[in-house]
Design a protein around this motif. Structure first.
Motif, PDB file in Angstrom:
ATOM      1  N   ARG A  71       0.854  -1.186   0.000  1.00  0.00           N
ATOM      2  CA  ARG A  71       0.000   0.000   0.000  1.00  0.00           C
ATOM      3  C   ARG A  71       0.892   1.237   0.000  1.00  0.00           C
ATOM      4  N   PHE A  72       0.442   2.286  -0.690  1.00  0.00           N
ATOM      5  CA  PHE A  72       1.310   3.426  -0.915  1.00  0.00           C
ATOM      6  C   PHE A  72       0.657   4.723  -0.454  1.00  0.00           C
ATOM      7  N   GLU A  73       1.516   5.683  -0.140  1.00  0.00           N
ATOM      8  CA  GLU A  73       1.086   7.029   0.229  1.00  0.00           C
ATOM      9  C   GLU A  73       1.676   8.026  -0.759  1.00  0.00           C
ATOM     10  N   GLY A  74       1.099   9.237  -0.772  1.00  0.00           N
ATOM     11  CA  GLY A  74       1.643  10.298  -1.610  1.00  0.00           C
ATOM     12  C   GLY A  74       1.300  10.190  -3.071  1.00  0.00           C
ATOM     13  N   ILE A  75       0.346   9.330  -3.429  1.00  0.00           N
ATOM     14  CA  ILE A  75      -0.060   9.187  -4.828  1.00  0.00           C
ATOM     15  C   ILE A  75      -1.185  10.176  -5.115  1.00  0.00           C
ATOM     16  N   ASP A  76      -1.175  10.751  -6.316  1.00  0.00           N
ATOM     17  CA  ASP A  76      -2.213  11.712  -6.667  1.00  0.00           C
ATOM     18  C   ASP A  76      -3.591  11.058  -6.605  1.00  0.00           C
ATOM     19  N   PRO A  77      -4.636  11.830  -6.297  1.00  0.00           N
ATOM     20  CA  PRO A  77      -5.967  11.244  -6.086  1.00  0.00           C
ATOM     21  C   PRO A  77      -6.471  10.407  -7.265  1.00  0.00           C
ATOM     22  N   SER A  78      -6.158  10.809  -8.483  1.00  0.00           N
ATOM     23  CA  SER A  78      -6.637  10.051  -9.645  1.00  0.00           C
ATOM     24  C   SER A  78      -5.735   8.873  -9.985  1.00  0.00           C
ATOM     25  N   ASP A  79      -4.576   8.757  -9.306  1.00  0.00           N
ATOM     26  CA  ASP A  79      -3.626   7.666  -9.551  1.00  0.00           C
ATOM     27  C   ASP A  79      -3.370   7.543 -11.050  1.00  0.00           C
ATOM     28  N   ARG A  80      -2.830   8.609 -11.613  1.00  0.00           N
ATOM     29  CA  ARG A  80      -2.689   8.725 -13.063  1.00  0.00           C
ATOM     30  C   ARG A  80      -1.929   7.560 -13.686  1.00  0.00           C
ATOM     31  N   TYR A  81      -0.890   7.062 -13.002  1.00  0.00           N
ATOM     32  CA  TYR A  81      -0.041   6.017 -13.577  1.00  0.00           C
ATOM     33  C   TYR A  81      -0.216   4.671 -12.883  1.00  0.00           C
ATOM     34  N   ALA A  82      -1.373   4.452 -12.275  1.00  0.00           N
ATOM     35  CA  ALA A  82      -1.716   3.157 -11.663  1.00  0.00           C
ATOM     36  C   ALA A  82      -0.633   2.685 -10.700  1.00  0.00           C
ATOM     37  N   ASN A  83      -0.146   3.602  -9.858  1.00  0.00           N
ATOM     38  CA  ASN A  83       0.903   3.257  -8.902  1.00  0.00           C
ATOM     39  C   ASN A  83       0.420   2.311  -7.815  1.00  0.00           C
ATOM     40  N   ARG A  84      -0.850   2.344  -7.508  1.00  0.00           N
ATOM     41  CA  ARG A  84      -1.354   1.485  -6.422  1.00  0.00           C
ATOM     42  C   ARG A  84      -1.384   0.008  -6.816  1.00  0.00           C
ATOM     43  N   ASN A  85      -1.424  -0.270  -8.097  1.00  0.00           N
ATOM     44  CA  ASN A  85      -1.413  -1.662  -8.576  1.00  0.00           C
ATOM     45  C   ASN A  85      -2.512  -2.498  -7.917  1.00  0.00           C
ATOM     46  N   THR A  86      -3.694  -1.936  -7.780  1.00  0.00           N
ATOM     47  CA  THR A  86      -4.763  -2.629  -7.068  1.00  0.00           C
ATOM     48  C   THR A  86      -5.221  -3.893  -7.786  1.00  0.00           C
ATOM     49  N   VAL A  87      -5.181  -3.904  -9.119  1.00  0.00           N
ATOM     50  CA  VAL A  87      -5.597  -5.101  -9.845  1.00  0.00           C
ATOM     51  C   VAL A  87      -4.658  -6.255  -9.520  1.00  0.00           C
ATOM     52  N   PHE A  88      -3.359  -5.960  -9.398  1.00  0.00           N
ATOM     53  CA  PHE A  88      -2.397  -7.014  -9.089  1.00  0.00           C
ATOM     54  C   PHE A  88      -2.513  -7.454  -7.633  1.00  0.00           C
ATOM     55  N   PHE A  89      -2.521  -6.487  -6.700  1.00  0.00           N
ATOM     56  CA  PHE A  89      -2.483  -6.841  -5.286  1.00  0.00           C
ATOM     57  C   PHE A  89      -3.835  -7.308  -4.747  1.00  0.00           C
ATOM     58  N   ASP A  90      -4.934  -6.813  -5.302  1.00  0.00           N
ATOM     59  CA  ASP A  90      -6.252  -7.208  -4.804  1.00  0.00           C
ATOM     60  C   ASP A  90      -6.940  -8.241  -5.693  1.00  0.00           C
ATOM     61  N   GLY A  91      -6.410  -8.452  -6.875  1.00  0.00           N
ATOM     62  CA  GLY A  91      -6.992  -9.442  -7.778  1.00  0.00           C
ATOM     63  C   GLY A  91      -6.090 -10.639  -7.994  1.00  0.00           C
ATOM     64  N   ASN A  92      -4.958 -10.402  -8.648  1.00  0.00           N
ATOM     65  CA  ASN A  92      -4.053 -11.506  -8.999  1.00  0.00           C
ATOM     66  C   ASN A  92      -3.512 -12.225  -7.773  1.00  0.00           C
ATOM     67  N   MET A  93      -3.044 -11.463  -6.790  1.00  0.00           N
ATOM     68  CA  MET A  93      -2.430 -12.090  -5.619  1.00  0.00           C
ATOM     69  C   MET A  93      -3.450 -12.857  -4.786  1.00  0.00           C
ATOM     70  N   ARG A  94      -4.669 -12.362  -4.697  1.00  0.00           N
ATOM     71  CA  ARG A  94      -5.729 -13.098  -3.992  1.00  0.00           C
ATOM     72  C   ARG A  94      -6.029 -14.415  -4.712  1.00  0.00           C
ATOM     73  N   ALA A  95      -6.008 -14.377  -6.036  1.00  0.00           N
ATOM     74  CA  ALA A  95      -6.276 -15.601  -6.787  1.00  0.00           C
ATOM     75  C   ALA A  95      -5.144 -16.615  -6.601  1.00  0.00           C
ATOM     76  N   LEU A  96      -3.894 -16.142  -6.592  1.00  0.00           N
ATOM     77  CA  LEU A  96      -2.765 -17.045  -6.380  1.00  0.00           C
ATOM     78  C   LEU A  96      -2.796 -17.664  -4.986  1.00  0.00           C
ATOM     79  N   ASP A  97      -3.417 -16.994  -4.048  1.00  0.00           N
ATOM     80  CA  ASP A  97      -3.508 -17.536  -2.688  1.00  0.00           C
ATOM     81  C   ASP A  97      -4.313 -18.832  -2.669  1.00  0.00           C
ATOM     82  N   GLY A  98      -5.158 -19.047  -3.673  1.00  0.00           N
ATOM     83  CA  GLY A  98      -5.908 -20.282  -3.755  1.00  0.00           C
ATOM     84  C   GLY A  98      -5.143 -21.413  -4.405  1.00  0.00           C
TER      85      GLY A  98
END
Length: 557
Positions: free
Chosen positions: A76-103
């Motif tokens: 999880r990151f801080e200091g990212i612009d509100p619109s997350d212009r460059y997808a720095n949070r990587n939410t699809v990877f950390f909340d999607g892909n990694m959750r799926a790999l946990d199975g």
């Protein structure tokens, strides 16, 4: 105990960057504290939830948890612009892909926010396997027969002596120094760490567990000889003729040593766990401007290409790695190569507008039905994944945009860089030069407007310009045609706008601070586009116009 470790570096010795630093700290901590669990954090991350380590250790100390090599937490990151212009949070990877790999067999190791089992980093196979008994007991307990026990409690000593006597026939005293070096204290600490990391024997189903209360006796103070031994194991020559970085510790030879290290553990049969705490476990900083983000993605993609051309390719995985887990690791090594097809996809709409022919010549009913079924299926899958993982639609769209931006720039450069390194042995680097910066120190997101030129920006810029010029040419051709074919124009323009919509954050990043782009830039861009479109119409006029040579007439007012 708080210890600052600075490893020795000398000219002529490869210090192996981050992986070498982690291994040096790994050895020093084994002698000084020998904690059974190790938390790995990058220098730009900090602990945000003090209970996170407790939650991670609960996975490893629960019944059956002795086969878990690490617990990975999301970044999880801080200091990212509100619109997350460059997808720095990587939410699809950390909340999607990694959750799926946990199975499956568990998530991949992403380099930070990870709690390791110390014994797994020593290169052993997981418990309750023939390989584990033959490898672990042969030199660990065999070596302990030559040296005094260093266990903390009588219960621990009795357990070790029992296992030692049960496996005397498998002892090989010569393996330990070849793997771990010549430090006796380091080798003696290995079985102690294995014992301390076992689940508690608080239930009849727990076999070979650790007795409750076995670790309550306080440690002795460090003496001068122990500190001297800890210093010797972080010297630059200690790893010579050992398996540090090859099988033991963090693995060398790749920019993405984290993925390779996790792959080796899964390949030996270990499992990992993805732990998402209610309150973020750790937080850190992410690159906020476009250039730094592209270079971050380039580093990841370059490591993936190196993995693909190495023996860490999942095609060569052992039978102990599950099939779906192997496919997941194959994706890690293959995804940069999709950039070639992505670049072709981005140029196809422009070529359609340049030629005046739609991408698909015959739109029959069967083709449209198949296209509709595939499109609806993909949309349903995307909606289900986003709904299941709790990802916001805007975050998903940002991820889609930056996937195309990174695919046409950093991923393509990584493939080129990897092929040149493998085929010709040539290494290239993509340098950057600062061009302009935000001068407002009070602006929290001033770095967002920092523009640094890098050659990675060339392919996306070319794609943007070609599609803009193609749209202008397509509109001009249709307007000047005797029989305008608006359907072909709308089809080509739609797909070109679809490409440009994905590249919008990239174009915005090139402009720097909002409102600072000179007006002359827009004027010249428009004039160049109009001039090129008119030249194209003059050189290749539409069919049916100005047919003087075919019996037509040209009339002047």
């Amino acid at each position: 105990m708080l210890v600052y470790v600075s490893r020795e570096k000398r000219i002529g010795y490869d210090h192996n960057k981050k992986a070498g630093a982690m291994n040096a700290l790994f050895r020093a901590s084994a002698i000084m504290s020998n904690g059974p669990f190790i938390l790995n954090l990058d220098c730009d991350h900090y602990i945000y939830n003090s209970q996170a380590m407790r939650e991670g250790m609960c996975f490893m100390m629960d019944r059956g948890g002795d086969r878990i090599c690490y617990v990975q937490f999301p970044q999880r990151f801080e200091g990212i612009d509100p619109s997350d212009r460059y997808a720095n949070r990587n939410t699809v990877f950390f909340d999607g892909n990694m959750r799926a790999l946990d199975g499956l067999q568990g998530p991949v190791y992403v380099g930070t926010g990870c709690l390791f089992r110390r014994i797994a980093l020593y290169g052993f196979d997981p418990p309750r396997s023939k390989e584990h008994s033959a490898a672990f007991l042969s030199f660990c307990f065999g070596h302990r027969k030559k040296h005094a026990a260093v266990a903390n409690t009588p219960e621990e000593n009795r357990a070790l002596r029992k296992r030692d006597s049960d496996h005397e026939d498998m002892m090989n005293f010569s393996l330990a120094p070849k793997m771990f070096g010549n430090s006796n204290l380091l080798i003696d600490s290995i079985p102690v760490a294995e014992f301390q990391g076992r689940p508690l024997a608080d239930h009849p189903s727990v076999k070979n567990g650790r007795p409750p209360g076995a670790l309550t006796i306080p440690r002795d103070l460090l003496d001068a000889s122990t500190v001297a031994e800890a210093i010797s194991v972080i010297s630059c020559w200690y790893e010579d003729k050992t398996e540090w970085g090859q099988r033991v510790g963090w693995i060398y030879g790749s920019v993405t040593e984290d993925v390779v290290t996790g792959y080796r553990m899964h390949n030996r049969g270990w499992k990992s766990v993805y732990c998402v705490t209610k309150r973020d476990a750790f937080r850190g900083t992410a690159p906020i401007n476009l250039t730094d983000r592209l270079h971050q993605v380039l580093r990841w993609a370059t490591g993936s290409v190196e993995i693909f051309f190495s023996r860490n390719n999942a095609f060569l995985a052992s039978s102990r790695m599950k099939v779906l887990q192997r496919i997941a690791y194959l994706n890690v090594g293959i995804y940069p190569f999709t950039s070639v097809f992505l670049v072709v996809y981005c140029f196809l709409p422009a070529l359609s507008l340049f030629s005046g022919q739609f991408i698909v010549q015959n739109l029959n009913v069967t083709f449209l039905i198949y296209l509709l079924i595939i499109t609806v299926t993909l949309c349903i899958l995307a909606v289900l994944e986003v709904k299941w993982s709790g990802i916001e639609l805007e975050e998903w769209w940002r991820n889609e945009q930056f996937w195309l931006i990174g695919g046409t720039s950093a991923h393509l450069a990584a493939v080129l860089q990897g092929l040149l390194k493998v085929v010709a042995g040539v290494e290239i680097s993509f340098t950057l030069t600062s061009k302009s910066a935000g001068d407002d120190d009070d602006d929290e997101f001033a770095d967002l407007y920092l523009v640094k030129w890098t050659s990675l920006m060339i392919p996306p810029i070319v794609i943007i310009m070609v599609n803009l010029i193609a749209i202008a040419i397509g509109i001009s051709r249709t307007i000047y045609s005797v029989i305008p074919q608006w359907s072909r124009l709308l089809g080509g323009v739609f797909f070109s706008f679809w490409v440009l919509a994905h590249l919008y954050p990239f174009a915005k990043g090139l402009m720097g601070r909002r409102g600072r782009t000179p007006t002359i830039v827009y004027v010249w861009s428009g004039l160049i586009a109009i001039t090129i479109s008119l030249l194209w119409v003059a050189i290749n006029p539409p069919e049916g116009s100005n047919q003087i040579g075919n019996g037509g007439s040209l009339q002047f007012p």
